[in-house]
Design an enzyme around this catalytic site. Structure first.
Site, PDB file in Angstrom:
ATOM      1  CG  ASP A  19      -2.062   0.937   1.107  1.00  0.00           C
ATOM      2  OD1 ASP A  19      -2.358   1.393  -0.013  1.00  0.00           O
ATOM      3  OD2 ASP A  19      -2.676   1.256   2.143  1.00  0.00           O
ATOM      4  CG  ASN A  40      -7.684  -2.367  -5.722  1.00  0.00           C
ATOM      5  OD1 ASN A  40      -6.724  -3.114  -5.572  1.00  0.00           O
ATOM      6  ND2 ASN A  40      -8.004  -1.449  -4.808  1.00  0.00           N
TER       7      ASN A  40
HETATM    8  C1  FPP Z   1      -1.938   0.164  -3.392  1.00  0.00           C
HETATM    9  O1  FPP Z   1      -1.480   1.501  -3.374  1.00  0.00           O
HETATM   10  C2  FPP Z   1      -1.378  -0.522  -4.541  1.00  0.00           C
HETATM   11  C3  FPP Z   1      -2.091  -1.081  -5.546  1.00  0.00           C
HETATM   12  C4  FPP Z   1      -3.560  -1.093  -5.607  1.00  0.00           C
HETATM   13  C5  FPP Z   1      -1.410  -1.696  -6.694  1.00  0.00           C
HETATM   14  C6  FPP Z   1      -0.224  -2.562  -6.369  1.00  0.00           C
HETATM   15  C7  FPP Z   1       0.554  -2.710  -7.596  1.00  0.00           C
HETATM   16  C8  FPP Z   1       1.888  -2.662  -7.682  1.00  0.00           C
HETATM   17  C9  FPP Z   1       2.798  -2.586  -6.514  1.00  0.00           C
HETATM   18  C10 FPP Z   1       2.480  -2.682  -9.038  1.00  0.00           C
HETATM   19  C11 FPP Z   1       3.280  -3.872  -9.337  1.00  0.00           C
HETATM   20  C12 FPP Z   1       2.564  -5.134  -9.266  1.00  0.00           C
HETATM   21  C13 FPP Z   1       2.761  -6.156 -10.136  1.00  0.00           C
HETATM   22  C14 FPP Z   1       2.087  -7.462  -9.903  1.00  0.00           C
HETATM   23  C15 FPP Z   1       3.614  -6.023 -11.314  1.00  0.00           C
HETATM   24  P1  FPP Z   1      -2.555   2.637  -3.474  1.00  0.00           P
HETATM   25  O2  FPP Z   1      -2.754   2.978  -4.903  1.00  0.00           O
HETATM   26  O3  FPP Z   1      -3.787   2.229  -2.748  1.00  0.00           O
HETATM   27  O4  FPP Z   1      -1.835   3.800  -2.747  1.00  0.00           O
HETATM   28  P2  FPP Z   1      -2.524   4.918  -1.869  1.00  0.00           P
HETATM   29  O5  FPP Z   1      -3.184   4.211  -0.704  1.00  0.00           O
HETATM   30  O6  FPP Z   1      -1.375   5.761  -1.440  1.00  0.00           O
HETATM   31  O7  FPP Z   1      -3.495   5.635  -2.734  1.00  0.00           O
END
Ligand code: FPP
Length: 237
Positions: free
Chosen positions: A15, A63
């Protein structure tokens, strides 16, 4: 010393990509891209530290509520990662498996997932379990439906179903999670691997996922080492 009290199964709720980018005045998508790089180095490092299974939360069933632009960006990033990192992952001896529902996913995403799973299926050193379109409650519901089918068709006897055999019906038959890490300041499970996390040590860290690199994983492993895991029993020495 290297392999001393190393968790067999580590799971990460990755996250904070969006906030990482925002705080730097960048677009959220830049945070996801950077998160992808972090995942690449962590999977290699996890193998080096002797971790057998690394599960990561890449995309939850919830998501899909994000903007179409962000969902499309993430799906393109996944495809890019599965296609371009394939040779490297193969060379590293990492077996890639997926957990989650296939419905709602684009065909090009499913094709890329199938390709990387097929090409890495004989790798033995470490498993990278990517949870994509994944929900923990959904996984338990889906397992229950498969169990019901197997009981009806006589493949499973009710007396043989218990908390261990239940694992065979989950998306992947993996060992329980020993250490569950959540980056990015929040303290919740967010529907992640609820069945497998039943006795996990939980490590919450403020660091945003893009900055959670080798040293940060080492700190989480140190925390794990210091835990006294009794699994509901009492200490005997
Ligand atoms: C949460 O951060 C992250 C995600 C929903 C996506 C996770 C994906 C990756 C780490 C990319 C790489 C993955 C692969 C499998 C290649 P957020 O967007 O919720 O962050 P925030 O809480 O700060 O908004």
């Amino acid at each position: 010393m290297m392999n001393e009290n190393i968790p067999k199964h580590v799971a990460i709720i990755m996250d904070g990509n969006g906030r990482w980018a925002k705080e730097k005045g960048m677009k959220r998508s830049e945070g996801h891209k950077e998160g992808g790089k972090t995942l690449e180095l962590l999977s290699r490092y996890a193998k080096k530290r002797g971790i057998k299974v690394l599960s990561v939360y890449a995309f939850s069933t919830d998501n899909f509520k994000r903007s179409q632009e962000e969902v499309d960006f993430l799906m393109d990033l996944f495809i890019n990662y599965f296609k371009n990192k394939l040779d490297k992952v193969c060379k590293d001896g990492i077996k890639v498996v997926f957990s989650g529902r296939k419905n709602l996913l684009r065909k090009d995403v499913i094709d890329a997932m199938e390709e990387i799973s097929a090409k890495t299926k004989d790798n033995q050193e470490c498993i990278l379990n990517i949870c994509l379109n994944y929900g923990g409650q959904e996984e338990i519901v889906d397992a229950s439906l498969k169990i019901s089918d197997d009981i009806k068709s006589g493949l499973l006897l009710e007396k043989d179903l218990n908390r261990d055999t239940f694992y065979h019906y989950l998306y992947q038959d993996l060992p329980p999670i020993d250490l569950l890490i959540r980056t990015g300041k929040e303290h919740r499970l967010s529907n992640f691997m609820l069945y497998q996390a039943f006795y996990a040590e939980i490590y919450f860290v403020d660091t945003y996922f893009p900055d959670f690199k080798e040293q940060e994983l080492d700190e989480a492993l140190e925390y794990y080492k210091s835990r006294d895991r009794r699994f509901g029993g009492i200490k005997t020495n």
